[in-house]
Motif scaffolding. Structure first.
Motif, PDB file in Angstrom:
ATOM      1  N   ARG A 236      10.763  19.095  79.875  1.00 12.48           N
ATOM      2  CA  ARG A 236      10.701  20.463  79.360  1.00 12.48           C
ATOM      3  C   ARG A 236       9.509  21.212  79.972  1.00 12.48           C
ATOM      4  O   ARG A 236       9.578  22.420  80.206  1.00 12.48           O
ATOM      5  N   ASP A 239      10.655  22.085  83.504  1.00 19.45           N
ATOM      6  CA  ASP A 239      11.647  23.160  83.490  1.00 19.45           C
ATOM      7  C   ASP A 239      10.974  24.516  83.303  1.00 19.45           C
ATOM      8  O   ASP A 239      11.355  25.514  83.941  1.00 19.45           O
ATOM      9  N   TYR A 240       9.978  24.565  82.436  1.00 20.85           N
ATOM     10  CA  TYR A 240       9.262  25.815  82.189  1.00 20.85           C
ATOM     11  C   TYR A 240       8.466  26.232  83.429  1.00 20.85           C
ATOM     12  O   TYR A 240       8.480  27.401  83.831  1.00 20.85           O
ATOM     13  N   LYS A 243      10.838  27.487  86.004  1.00 21.71           N
ATOM     14  CA  LYS A 243      11.386  28.802  85.640  1.00 21.71           C
ATOM     15  C   LYS A 243      10.449  29.920  86.067  1.00 21.71           C
ATOM     16  O   LYS A 243      10.902  30.976  86.522  1.00 21.71           O
ATOM     17  N   VAL A 386      16.879  27.155  88.303  1.00 24.22           N
ATOM     18  CA  VAL A 386      16.037  27.927  87.400  1.00 24.22           C
ATOM     19  C   VAL A 386      16.752  29.144  86.838  1.00 24.22           C
ATOM     20  O   VAL A 386      16.443  29.615  85.761  1.00 24.22           O
ATOM     21  N   ASP A 389      19.705  29.897  82.927  1.00 22.67           N
ATOM     22  CA  ASP A 389      19.500  30.079  81.485  1.00 22.67           C
ATOM     23  C   ASP A 389      20.633  30.837  80.819  1.00 22.67           C
ATOM     24  O   ASP A 389      20.909  30.634  79.645  1.00 22.67           O
ATOM     25  N   TYR A 390      21.276  31.714  81.553  1.00 25.08           N
ATOM     26  CA  TYR A 390      22.286  32.556  80.923  1.00 25.08           C
ATOM     27  C   TYR A 390      23.530  31.767  80.511  1.00 25.08           C
ATOM     28  O   TYR A 390      24.342  32.248  79.728  1.00 25.08           O
ATOM     29  N   TYR A 391      23.713  30.551  81.020  1.00 25.83           N
ATOM     30  CA  TYR A 391      24.813  29.719  80.530  1.00 25.83           C
ATOM     31  C   TYR A 391      24.306  28.412  79.909  1.00 25.83           C
ATOM     32  O   TYR A 391      25.026  27.434  79.787  1.00 25.83           O
ATOM     33  N   ALA A 392      23.045  28.392  79.494  1.00 20.97           N
ATOM     34  CA  ALA A 392      22.501  27.232  78.791  1.00 20.97           C
ATOM     35  C   ALA A 392      23.045  27.188  77.367  1.00 20.97           C
ATOM     36  O   ALA A 392      23.390  28.218  76.778  1.00 20.97           O
ATOM     37  N   ARG A 394      22.498  27.355  73.820  1.00 17.65           N
ATOM     38  CA  ARG A 394      21.422  27.890  72.990  1.00 17.65           C
ATOM     39  C   ARG A 394      21.812  27.837  71.525  1.00 17.65           C
ATOM     40  O   ARG A 394      22.988  27.689  71.182  1.00 17.65           O
ATOM     41  N   ASN A 460      26.202  33.638  74.753  1.00 21.96           N
ATOM     42  CA  ASN A 460      24.826  34.122  74.901  1.00 21.96           C
ATOM     43  C   ASN A 460      24.769  35.636  75.035  1.00 21.96           C
ATOM     44  O   ASN A 460      23.893  36.296  74.452  1.00 21.96           O
TER      45      ASN A 460
END
Length: 635
Positions: A236, A239-240, A243, A386, A389-392, A394, A460
């Motif tokens: 994690r 990943d941050y 990003k 990176v 995120d838009y298809y992670a 959540r 999302n």
């Protein structure tokens, strides 16, 4: 008229003047040698005003330590069950460093081994997980900064300043090193954690201002064994950092949560400290990675390495030749146990089909989930990136995908479609707008749901109020005949309008007006969208054409499609709320056709919007197309 919208992905390469040649520790790296100069280990006692007692630490000075010179300092922290002696007893840093000095691989430095449990009774006895003992690891930040560092800099010949201090640690000490190091970048410019424990702060707390790390840190290291149960903490953080484009090394190595891993980490890291760092040269350090998210349950391979290379490994003792076909063919090598393995080149972000070739026969990899693509069931692998995120997945309300079967008098066969319904559909009692979304050639109605992650994209977007709640209908666009010829296109047109839309409108609560109906598709589905949609702008208020376009040899004089558009451009422009055309980069195989088509649209005066996203004829491009197109619908 063309409205151009460019969506660019940032690509950063971090490099310095000198490339490192750092490799995994060789056999004997931690064995004491008799024919070399040795450093010295001292036990020191310092007055801790933070704790109110005198505390102990070990200090390693390098071979030939000279008080008339100045040295940088590495502060090396232990785990939750240890103290200042843990590294010395189990990690033998003095032996590892002596050997590295003898081989001329590291810069001269002093190494301090503190006790990171800052409390009066700081021994690793009793319940090491007791609340007061755990809290003492946090208290150590003040002891380190206010008491230990000033003492070391008074007693030893050290260089002062942030660029002369490094802070690293293992497990609990790895969490401390990241917490304290990134929280005090005016004190430390070299920071890293080995197998960092759950005491590591959440990334947003650990580094609220990523730019500060870019500006101040000389080196940032995150590492973990691939079998370590605490991997989540390191990943994690990585990943941050990835990003926000913070330069760092994320090093995965074979092993668990033990000193075999941490000794190797120390061996590698100390060769990098207090030198110019070339991050690009270090991108291939890892020899293992994470099991791909597209693997079947409990399958360890294929593994995606931090540099986006893929490690394939399978057991096939009777095979004579094994290859991986991932666009490029890779030959696997066989070991003495009958296992075959290969590490590929770096693979582009997103989803890729692949096949195993065993003695020349293409088969699906039993370790991978299979997907209908390439005209058959094929293995697939997801390469994270990176921008995903838009298809992670959540913590938002999730819709669901329903499978519906219907009989088509057009094709004279039973067919099925996938239908996404947004969260709350069953309870709302409302009617919803509909997007009919088509797949590409060699795929079917499962493509957008499985390879395209469309449900997560819509979940999302809807949760963020960036898209209207809508139904998404994914049809099987495969018709008889050559897919781009007139007959199958006419058949699709009839199937859509005479069968699919009436079926959906009879079985789901949907709005039936033109401005509540959209049609879009990728590649072959883009051709179908043009064919069925352009002549029916009284039925579809929105059209989306992804990585597609009429063929380059077609023109308004000889092709009825262009002729129709030329004659009816005013109606098309008036009826369509959005005519969205999107494309990958020049490597997209449809790019040239699309450019020619849009030039003809410009000549005719057909209005549209154009988006280009870096990439080829691939799912990362089409996922982004859906993400952007969905936000333009039904407003």
């Amino acid at each position: 008229m063309r409205k151009v919208i460019l969506i660019l992905g940032a690509v950063l390469i971090w490099a310095a003047s000198n490339a490192q040649n750092v490799k995994i520790a060789p056999e004997g790296f931690d064995v004491q040698r008799t024919d070399i100069a040795r450093g010295k280990i001292d036990t020191i006692s310092y007055d801790s005003k933070t704790v109110g007692v005198t505390r102990k630490a070990l200090v390693y000075t390098p071979p030939g330590y000279d008080k008339s010179k100045k040295y940088p300092v590495l502060y090396l922290l232990h785990g939750i069950g240890g103290d200042e002696l843990e590294w010395f007893r189990h990690g033998t840093p003095h032996i590892i460093l002596d050997n590295l000095y003898a081989d001329g691989k590291i810069a001269p430095m002093i190494v301090v081994l503190p006790n990171g449990r800052a409390m009066k009774d700081d021994r690793a006895t009793g319940d090491i997980m007791a609340r007061d003992k755990v809290e003492a690891f946090s208290t150590f930040e003040r002891d380190l900064l206010d008491d230990l560092i000033p003492f070391v800099e008074q007693k030893y010949a050290v260089k002062k300043g942030r660029e002369q201090r490094a802070l690293f640690g293992l497990s609990m000490g790895g969490g401390q090193a990241l917490n304290f190091g990134l929280g005090n970048m005016d004190v430390f410019a070299w920071v890293g954690g080995f197998s960092s424990a759950p005491n590591t702060r959440a990334p947003e707390q650990l580094l609220p201002d990523p730019q500060e790390a870019k500006d101040k840190l000389k080196f940032l290291w995150v590492s973990c064994g691939d079998q370590d149960g605490l991997m989540h903490n390191s990943k994690r953080t990585h990943d941050y950092l990835k990003k926000y484009d913070v330069p760092h090394v994320f090093y995965l190595e074979p092993g668990g949560h033990d000193f075999k891993v941490w000794k190797n980490d120390l061996y590698m890291v100390t060769q990098l400290l207090f030198k110019d760092v070339d991050y690009h040269a270090l991108r291939d350090l890892s020899v293992v990675g994470f099991p791909a998210e597209t693997n079947v349950r409990r399958a360890l391979y294929p593994q995606v390495l931090p540099n986006s290379k893929v490690l394939f490994k399978l057991h096939a003792p009777e095979a004579r030749r094994v290859q991986i076909d991932l666009g490029k063919k890779y030959d696997l090598k066989k070991d003495g146990t009958g296992s075959w393995s290969v590490t590929t080149d770096s693979i582009g972000e997103g989803f890729h089909y692949y096949s195993l070739l065993i003695d020349g026969v293409a088969v699906a990899d039993p370790a991978s989930k299979t997907f209908y693509g390439m005209g058959r069931m094929a293995s697939g692998i997801e390469i994270p990136f990176v921008g995903g995120d838009y298809y992670a997945v959540r913590d938002v309300p999730h819709g669901e995908i329903r499978i519906k079967r219907y009989f088509s008098p057009v094709t004279r066969s039973w067919r099925q479609c996938y239908v996404y319904v947004p969260h709350g559909y069953d309870q709302s009692g409302e009617d919803y707008p509909v997007l009919y979304l088509m797949h590409g050639g060699g795929e079917d109605e499962t493509g957008w749901a499985n390879q395209g992650k469309m449900d997560l994209i819509l979940d999302n977007l809807i949760a963020d109020k960036r898209a209207k709640p809508m139904l998404v209908v994914m049809l099987d666009g495969n018709m008889s005949g050559q897919p781009f010829s007139e007959t199958p296109l006419k058949q699709f047109d009839r199937e859509l309008k005479e069968v699919a839309i009436p079926f959906i409108e009879a079985n789901f609560r949907v709005k039936k007006d033109t401005n509540s109906r959209a049609l879009a598709g990728l590649s072959m589905g883009g051709i179908q969208t043009l064919y069925a949609g352009i002549k029916s702008t009284d039925q579809f208020g929105y059209l989306g054409v992804f990585s597609s376009g009429w063929f380059a040899n077609q023109n308004e004089l000889t092709d009825p499609q262009y002729a129709y558009m030329k004659e009816n451009k005013d109606m098309i422009n008036a009826n369509l709320k959005t005519f969205w055309i999107s494309m990958g980069g020049k490597e997209d195989i449809a790019h040239n056709n699309c450019q020619i088509m849009m030039a003809k649209f410009d000549e005719m005066g057909v209005k549209y919007e154009y988006s280009e996203y870096p990439g080829g004829h691939t799912w990362p491009v089409w996922r982004m197309d859906l993400f952007n197109f969905a936000q333009r619908l039904f407003n």
